[in-house]
Motif scaffolding. Structure first.
Motif, PDB file in Angstrom:
ATOM      1  N   MET A  54      24.015 -18.045 -13.805  1.00  0.00           N
ATOM      2  CA  MET A  54      25.262 -18.296 -14.528  1.00  0.00           C
ATOM      3  C   MET A  54      26.448 -17.737 -13.747  1.00  0.00           C
ATOM      4  SD  MET A  54      26.340 -17.165 -18.401  1.00  0.00           S
ATOM      5  CE  MET A  54      26.566 -15.453 -17.949  1.00  0.00           C
ATOM      6  N   LYS A  55      27.539 -18.475 -13.725  1.00  0.00           N
ATOM      7  CA  LYS A  55      28.748 -18.047 -13.035  1.00  0.00           C
ATOM      8  C   LYS A  55      29.871 -17.825 -14.049  1.00  0.00           C
ATOM      9  CE  LYS A  55      27.640 -20.765  -8.909  1.00  0.00           C
ATOM     10  NZ  LYS A  55      28.095 -21.863  -8.023  1.00  0.00           N
ATOM     11  N   ILE A  56      30.777 -16.926 -13.712  1.00  0.00           N
ATOM     12  CA  ILE A  56      31.949 -16.651 -14.539  1.00  0.00           C
ATOM     13  C   ILE A  56      33.190 -17.102 -13.770  1.00  0.00           C
ATOM     14  CG2 ILE A  56      33.308 -14.917 -15.738  1.00  0.00           C
ATOM     15  CD1 ILE A  56      30.567 -15.303 -16.944  1.00  0.00           C
ATOM     16  N   LYS A  57      33.978 -17.987 -14.371  1.00  0.00           N
ATOM     17  CA  LYS A  57      35.187 -18.502 -13.746  1.00  0.00           C
ATOM     18  C   LYS A  57      36.381 -18.288 -14.670  1.00  0.00           C
ATOM     19  CE  LYS A  57      33.154 -20.631 -10.176  1.00  0.00           C
ATOM     20  NZ  LYS A  57      33.487 -20.408  -8.756  1.00  0.00           N
ATOM     21  N   LYS A  58      37.544 -18.056 -14.071  1.00  0.00           N
ATOM     22  CA  LYS A  58      38.777 -17.957 -14.859  1.00  0.00           C
ATOM     23  C   LYS A  58      39.447 -19.321 -14.949  1.00  0.00           C
ATOM     24  CE  LYS A  58      40.042 -13.112 -14.454  1.00  0.00           C
ATOM     25  NZ  LYS A  58      41.161 -12.167 -14.281  1.00  0.00           N
ATOM     26  N   SER A  59      40.077 -19.562 -16.093  1.00  0.00           N
ATOM     27  CA  SER A  59      40.813 -20.805 -16.260  1.00  0.00           C
ATOM     28  C   SER A  59      41.997 -20.552 -17.188  1.00  0.00           C
ATOM     29  CB  SER A  59      39.902 -21.912 -16.809  1.00  0.00           C
ATOM     30  OG  SER A  59      40.536 -23.169 -16.705  1.00  0.00           O
ATOM     31  N   ILE A  60      42.722 -21.627 -17.515  1.00  0.00           N
ATOM     32  CA  ILE A  60      43.907 -21.548 -18.356  1.00  0.00           C
ATOM     33  C   ILE A  60      43.850 -22.659 -19.396  1.00  0.00           C
ATOM     34  CG2 ILE A  60      46.437 -21.723 -18.399  1.00  0.00           C
ATOM     35  CD1 ILE A  60      45.500 -19.196 -17.026  1.00  0.00           C
ATOM     36  N   VAL A  99      38.092 -17.347 -19.936  1.00  0.00           N
ATOM     37  CA  VAL A  99      36.956 -17.013 -19.089  1.00  0.00           C
ATOM     38  C   VAL A  99      35.859 -18.015 -19.396  1.00  0.00           C
ATOM     39  CG1 VAL A  99      35.168 -15.322 -18.587  1.00  0.00           C
ATOM     40  CG2 VAL A  99      37.521 -14.570 -18.897  1.00  0.00           C
ATOM     41  N   ILE A 100      35.388 -18.696 -18.367  1.00  0.00           N
ATOM     42  CA  ILE A 100      34.426 -19.786 -18.528  1.00  0.00           C
ATOM     43  C   ILE A 100      33.060 -19.351 -18.008  1.00  0.00           C
ATOM     44  CG2 ILE A 100      33.941 -22.207 -18.021  1.00  0.00           C
ATOM     45  CD1 ILE A 100      36.583 -21.892 -19.441  1.00  0.00           C
ATOM     46  N   GLU A 101      32.052 -19.478 -18.838  1.00  0.00           N
ATOM     47  CA  GLU A 101      30.674 -19.294 -18.385  1.00  0.00           C
ATOM     48  C   GLU A 101      30.097 -20.662 -18.053  1.00  0.00           C
ATOM     49  OE1 GLU A 101      28.266 -17.113 -21.108  1.00  0.00           O
ATOM     50  OE2 GLU A 101      29.664 -15.428 -21.254  1.00  0.00           O
ATOM     51  N   THR A 102      29.511 -20.816 -16.861  1.00  0.00           N
ATOM     52  CA  THR A 102      29.005 -22.111 -16.428  1.00  0.00           C
ATOM     53  C   THR A 102      27.741 -21.949 -15.589  1.00  0.00           C
ATOM     54  OG1 THR A 102      29.541 -24.094 -15.140  1.00  0.00           O
ATOM     55  CG2 THR A 102      30.556 -22.039 -14.433  1.00  0.00           C
ATOM     56  N   ASP A 103      26.907 -22.967 -15.621  1.00  0.00           N
ATOM     57  CA  ASP A 103      25.749 -23.008 -14.726  1.00  0.00           C
ATOM     58  C   ASP A 103      26.042 -23.856 -13.494  1.00  0.00           C
ATOM     59  OD1 ASP A 103      25.770 -25.577 -15.709  1.00  0.00           O
ATOM     60  OD2 ASP A 103      23.832 -25.461 -16.707  1.00  0.00           O
ATOM     61  N   GLY A 104      27.312 -24.249 -13.346  1.00  0.00           N
ATOM     62  CA  GLY A 104      27.719 -25.077 -12.220  1.00  0.00           C
ATOM     63  C   GLY A 104      27.767 -26.546 -12.558  1.00  0.00           C
ATOM     64  N   THR A 140      52.674 -23.076 -15.735  1.00  0.00           N
ATOM     65  CA  THR A 140      53.784 -22.218 -16.139  1.00  0.00           C
ATOM     66  C   THR A 140      53.677 -22.013 -17.653  1.00  0.00           C
ATOM     67  OG1 THR A 140      55.209 -24.153 -16.420  1.00  0.00           O
ATOM     68  CG2 THR A 140      55.283 -23.034 -14.293  1.00  0.00           C
ATOM     69  N   SER A 141      54.474 -21.101 -18.188  1.00  0.00           N
ATOM     70  CA  SER A 141      54.482 -20.848 -19.626  1.00  0.00           C
ATOM     71  C   SER A 141      55.905 -20.929 -20.128  1.00  0.00           C
ATOM     72  CB  SER A 141      53.912 -19.460 -19.926  1.00  0.00           C
ATOM     73  OG  SER A 141      54.149 -19.091 -21.269  1.00  0.00           O
ATOM     74  N   TYR A 142      56.118 -21.622 -21.248  1.00  0.00           N
ATOM     75  CA  TYR A 142      57.481 -21.692 -21.778  1.00  0.00           C
ATOM     76  C   TYR A 142      57.746 -20.625 -22.840  1.00  0.00           C
ATOM     77  CZ  TYR A 142      55.544 -24.655 -25.615  1.00  0.00           C
ATOM     78  OH  TYR A 142      54.824 -25.165 -26.676  1.00  0.00           O
ATOM     79  N   GLY A 143      56.763 -19.757 -23.088  1.00  0.00           N
ATOM     80  CA  GLY A 143      56.964 -18.705 -24.077  1.00  0.00           C
ATOM     81  C   GLY A 143      56.837 -17.297 -23.528  1.00  0.00           C
ATOM     82  N   TYR A 144      56.269 -17.160 -22.338  1.00  0.00           N
ATOM     83  CA  TYR A 144      56.029 -15.849 -21.736  1.00  0.00           C
ATOM     84  C   TYR A 144      56.466 -15.851 -20.275  1.00  0.00           C
ATOM     85  CZ  TYR A 144      53.111 -14.272 -25.657  1.00  0.00           C
ATOM     86  OH  TYR A 144      52.661 -13.889 -26.889  1.00  0.00           O
ATOM     87  N   CYS A 145      56.695 -14.679 -19.739  1.00  0.00           N
ATOM     88  CA  CYS A 145      56.983 -14.527 -18.314  1.00  0.00           C
ATOM     89  C   CYS A 145      55.667 -14.400 -17.561  1.00  0.00           C
ATOM     90  CB  CYS A 145      57.870 -13.307 -18.070  1.00  0.00           C
ATOM     91  SG  CYS A 145      59.509 -13.433 -18.800  1.00  0.00           S
ATOM     92  N   THR A 146      54.953 -15.515 -17.451  1.00  0.00           N
ATOM     93  CA  THR A 146      53.686 -15.544 -16.727  1.00  0.00           C
ATOM     94  C   THR A 146      53.614 -16.800 -15.875  1.00  0.00           C
ATOM     95  OG1 THR A 146      52.517 -16.683 -18.537  1.00  0.00           O
ATOM     96  CG2 THR A 146      52.442 -14.267 -18.523  1.00  0.00           C
ATOM     97  N   LEU A 147      52.724 -16.768 -14.921  1.00  0.00           N
ATOM     98  CA  LEU A 147      52.478 -17.897 -14.025  1.00  0.00           C
ATOM     99  C   LEU A 147      51.003 -17.855 -13.680  1.00  0.00           C
ATOM    100  CD1 LEU A 147      53.833 -20.197 -12.359  1.00  0.00           C
ATOM    101  CD2 LEU A 147      54.201 -18.508 -10.556  1.00  0.00           C
ATOM    102  N   ALA A 148      50.354 -19.020 -13.626  1.00  0.00           N
ATOM    103  CA  ALA A 148      48.902 -19.016 -13.434  1.00  0.00           C
ATOM    104  C   ALA A 148      48.430 -20.247 -12.685  1.00  0.00           C
ATOM    105  CB  ALA A 148      48.193 -18.931 -14.789  1.00  0.00           C
ATOM    106  N   THR A 149      47.249 -20.124 -12.111  1.00  0.00           N
ATOM    107  CA  THR A 149      46.563 -21.267 -11.510  1.00  0.00           C
ATOM    108  C   THR A 149      45.117 -21.264 -11.988  1.00  0.00           C
ATOM    109  OG1 THR A 149      45.956 -19.976  -9.554  1.00  0.00           O
ATOM    110  CG2 THR A 149      47.999 -21.257  -9.439  1.00  0.00           C
ATOM    111  N   ALA A 150      44.502 -22.434 -11.940  1.00  0.00           N
ATOM    112  CA  ALA A 150      43.101 -22.547 -12.338  1.00  0.00           C
ATOM    113  C   ALA A 150      42.396 -23.522 -11.407  1.00  0.00           C
ATOM    114  CB  ALA A 150      42.990 -23.027 -13.782  1.00  0.00           C
ATOM    115  N   ASN A 151      41.229 -23.130 -10.937  1.00  0.00           N
ATOM    116  CA  ASN A 151      40.439 -23.976 -10.055  1.00  0.00           C
ATOM    117  C   ASN A 151      39.416 -24.775 -10.848  1.00  0.00           C
ATOM    118  OD1 ASN A 151      41.710 -23.001  -7.710  1.00  0.00           O
ATOM    119  ND2 ASN A 151      40.353 -21.214  -7.660  1.00  0.00           N
ATOM    120  N   LYS A 152      39.010 -25.869 -10.290  1.00  0.00           N
ATOM    121  CA  LYS A 152      37.978 -26.707 -10.906  1.00  0.00           C
ATOM    122  C   LYS A 152      36.709 -25.882 -11.119  1.00  0.00           C
ATOM    123  CE  LYS A 152      37.366 -30.874  -9.238  1.00  0.00           C
ATOM    124  NZ  LYS A 152      36.922 -31.979  -8.343  1.00  0.00           N
ATOM    125  N   VAL A 153      36.137 -26.001 -12.313  1.00  0.00           N
ATOM    126  CA  VAL A 153      34.921 -25.251 -12.636  1.00  0.00           C
ATOM    127  C   VAL A 153      33.689 -26.130 -12.483  1.00  0.00           C
ATOM    128  CG1 VAL A 153      33.723 -23.952 -14.439  1.00  0.00           C
ATOM    129  CG2 VAL A 153      36.210 -23.762 -14.215  1.00  0.00           C
TER     130      VAL A 153
END
Length: 666
Positions: free
Chosen positions: A1-7, A19-24, A432-445
């Protein structure tokens, strides 16, 4: 099992960390990312079983071509090559015979990311197709705030921990700002007061110390009356207003007419309650107003927000951490160069412009007929005003409709061709976020199943079949992701190398909070009076609706914030048939009891509901909560069949809450 971050890719102010749990190959489990700078592990229940949607048996997995009548939902499978050839052949013929302005793309918030939400613009700019004004949600709110504060960032919800008094004004935070609720809960334990101003109080009343029900569309009158009290009792921060604003003295003179007694007649709020609220608000050092979007969705919505914005600075609260207004963009900085994706330089003609709120009218316009409609990341039948007109347009024999979707939505059933779409975990993107001062990226899981294509890959294919050989359309999704990050971040000075690394490799960062008294207007001052506005002096303006006795207000639901979540069968079935909430006094006058089948009607149409009688609704008001699909409608019609497509006073926004109706038992 792998753990990946996403948005989370959906439309709410937060862009939550996942946080995504995946078997690939499959998504096994989804939970909140405890290391996300804003959400810190707290996500709404709609996303806790995201994997069920991703791997749903009802998902569209191949291109489909209509074989039945429009609206029947009967299709046969075809290949992507067949679909792309037919679509582009149609487009080329339309461009030759009717011009590119006869082609209309429609999209909104089905994907709230940078690449996949916006990449269709490049193709349609290249074609010279219609340009869509995307003001379906809260642009009147932004326009009202900006007319006073320019691009000055408002409060990030994380700053609310420093506030000492809260007015939750037209915001169901449980549905739209869940991460800020713990702050309110903690504040109340510390003895800080929370006041709710709403037309429908049930979702939020348990989180508040006091509930004030207000007549829809009259929020501006309440703001003016509060400022009247403050001036009469010398409770405003006069020194701050004289130093930091333009037009304060002239505006101050107009406040004499806006007495609490005057406001009582308009808002339905007793004058003594208004006086008490104004005094409480002015007596604390760091009050915060948490402003929702619903009270901007009126014909006077922009003016309403102008007045509430002025109220938020009237005590000088923005001088202190946590003081002022929360609910509009908290940052003036743009970290991502969206033009890299949208490519406005591709357009060589003057675009025909159509507002998304008026797509229904555009589809039945015989003088400038739309010959092809391309829908993606949107479900117009369930979300755009005047549903009856929308359906009439979609039924046209000469309208060629394409829908890129994951499930057979109400709109997809009217398509000539349906194309299978991806989920966020099946693609790379920037958020981007229109409610918070945050910025993020997410890779294909995981890889997309069968023949599902992302927006990027779909538009690349269509560009190829259109014969466009620009290098832009030859890039892979990962190549455009890398280019977007590299070019966007190369000139950003206030990000560390560690933060840039996180964004290049997947993850979320916090960007700096604004200095709220660094006013970003042309003059460098708060524009209480704005000479560039048609209404230079803010004043009370009436909301305009149809001539029926009950105000119809659409409010968000925690279960289905928008139509994206209608594939969640358990949630949808639990809600049951479409409901309308009505005050007990209004129900009694009409001999309506809880559970009765009723019809709401106005000059636009009739919609069937199940009545829910409750005193958590303001009098002379009916509430439609959440979004439904037509399978759960009483007579096949949804609440937007009762919504006129008129636009707001400023911001060209929806006025879906300006509508009025009558209601009767079936």
């Amino acid at each position: 099992m792998k753990i990946k971050k996403s948005i989370c890719p959906y439309d709410c102010p937060t862009s939550c960390g996942l946080v995504i749990e995946t078997d690939g190959k499959k998504i096994l489990k989804v939970k909140g990312d405890e290391n996300h700078p804003a959400t810190q592990g707290l996500i709404c229940r709609k996303m806790r079983n995201y994997e069920e949607s991703v791997h749903s048996k009802d998902r569209i997995l191949t291109p489909l071509k209509r074989i039945g009548k429009k609206g029947e939902g009967k299709f046969e499978k075809i290949t992507w090559e067949e679909a792309a050839q037919e679509i582009t052949d149609k487009w080329k013929k339309i461009i030759k015979e009717d011009g590119p302005s006869a082609i209309l793309p429609v999209y909104y918030s089905g994907v709230m990311s940078v690449i996949h939400r916006n990449c269709g613009d490049a193709l349609f700019n290249k074609m010279g197709a219609c340009s869509l004004v995307k003001t379906l949600c809260s642009s009147a709110k932004g326009a009202g705030y900006n007319s006073i504060m320019g691009s000055t960032g408002a409060l990030d919800p994380r700053e609310l921990e420093n506030s000492d008094y809260y007015i939750v004004w037209g915001s169901n935070m449980k549905a739209t700002r869940i991460q800020a609720l713990p702050t309110l809960i903690k504040a109340r334990k510390e003895g800080k007061k929370v006041v709710l101003i709403e037309t429908y109080s049930k979702p939020m009343e348990k989180y508040c110390d006091e509930v004030i029900l207000i007549k829809p569309g009259t929020d501006g009158a309440l703001a003016l009356a509060m400022m009247n009290v403050m001036v009469e009792e010398n409770l405003q921060d006069e020194e701050f207003l004289l130093e930091k604003s333009i037009g304060y003295q002239e505006f101050k003179k107009t406040l004499k007419q806006y007495t609490p007694k005057w406001a009582e007649e308009i808002t339905g709020i007793p004058k003594d309650v208004i006086v008490k609220l104004a005094r409480e608000y002015a007596s604390v050092k760091v009050p915060a107003i948490i402003l929702g979007s619903g009270n901007s969705r009126y014909t006077n919505g922009g003016m309403t927000v102008r007045l509430i914005t002025i109220l938020s600075i009237f005590t000088g609260a923005i001088k202190y951490p946590g003081g002022g207004l929360c609910g509009v963009s908290p940052t003036s900085l743009s970290y991502i160069r969206k033009d890299i994706i949208t490519r406005p330089d591709f357009r060589t003609n003057k675009a025909r412009v159509i507002n998304i709120n008026q797509v229904s009218s555009a589809l039945v316009d015989e003088n400038q007929p739309i010959k092809s409609l391309f829908v993606y990341a949107s479900n117009p039948i369930g979300s755009i005003s005047n549903q009856n007109k929308m359906i009439k347009g979609l039924m046209r024999d000469d309208l060629f409709t394409v829908v890129h979707e994951r499930f057979m939505t109400d709109t997809a059933k009217y398509a000539d061709i349906v194309l299978p779409a991806t989920f966020s975990v099946e693609q790379d993107d920037v958020y981007t976020s229109y409610g918070y001062c945050t910025l993020a990226t997410a890779n294909k899981v995981i890889e997309p199943p069968k023949e599902c294509k992302s927006n990027w890959d779909m538009f690349r294919l269509l560009a190829k079949y259109m014969g466009y050989d620009d290098e832009y359309f030859k890039k892979t999704e990962r190549e455009i992701f890398d280019e977007l990050i590299e070019k966007s971040l190369e000139d950003v000075e206030n990000l560390t190398q560690e933060q840039k690394y996180i964004l290049k490799n997947g993850g979320a960062i916090s960007t700096p909070f604004e200095n709220h008294i660094d006013i970003k207007t042309k003059s460098g001052k708060i524009q209480i009076i704005n000479d560039e506005m048609e209404e230079r002096i803010p004043r009370y303006t009436e909301n305009i609706g149809q001539n029926y006795p009950l105000n119809l207000v659409a409010v968000p639901s925690c279960e289905t914030l928008n139509s994206i979540f209608l594939e969640k069968n358990k949630v949808v079935e639990k809600r049951g048939k479409i409901k309308v909430k009505i005050n007990s006094k209004d129900a009694s006058k009409r001999d309506i009891k809880n559970g009765d089948e009723v019809v709401c009607f106005n000059n636009l149409g009739e919609v069937g509901f199940i009545a829910e009688v409750t005193d958590t609704v303001a009098q002379n008001t009916v509430i439609a909560e959440g979004v439904y699909n037509r399978d759960f409608a009483i007579n096949g019609k949804l609440v937007n069949a009762l919504h006129d497509d008129r636009l707001s006073d400023i911001g060209e926004a929806t006025t879906l809450n300006s509508n009025t109706v009558e209601i009767k038992r079936v």
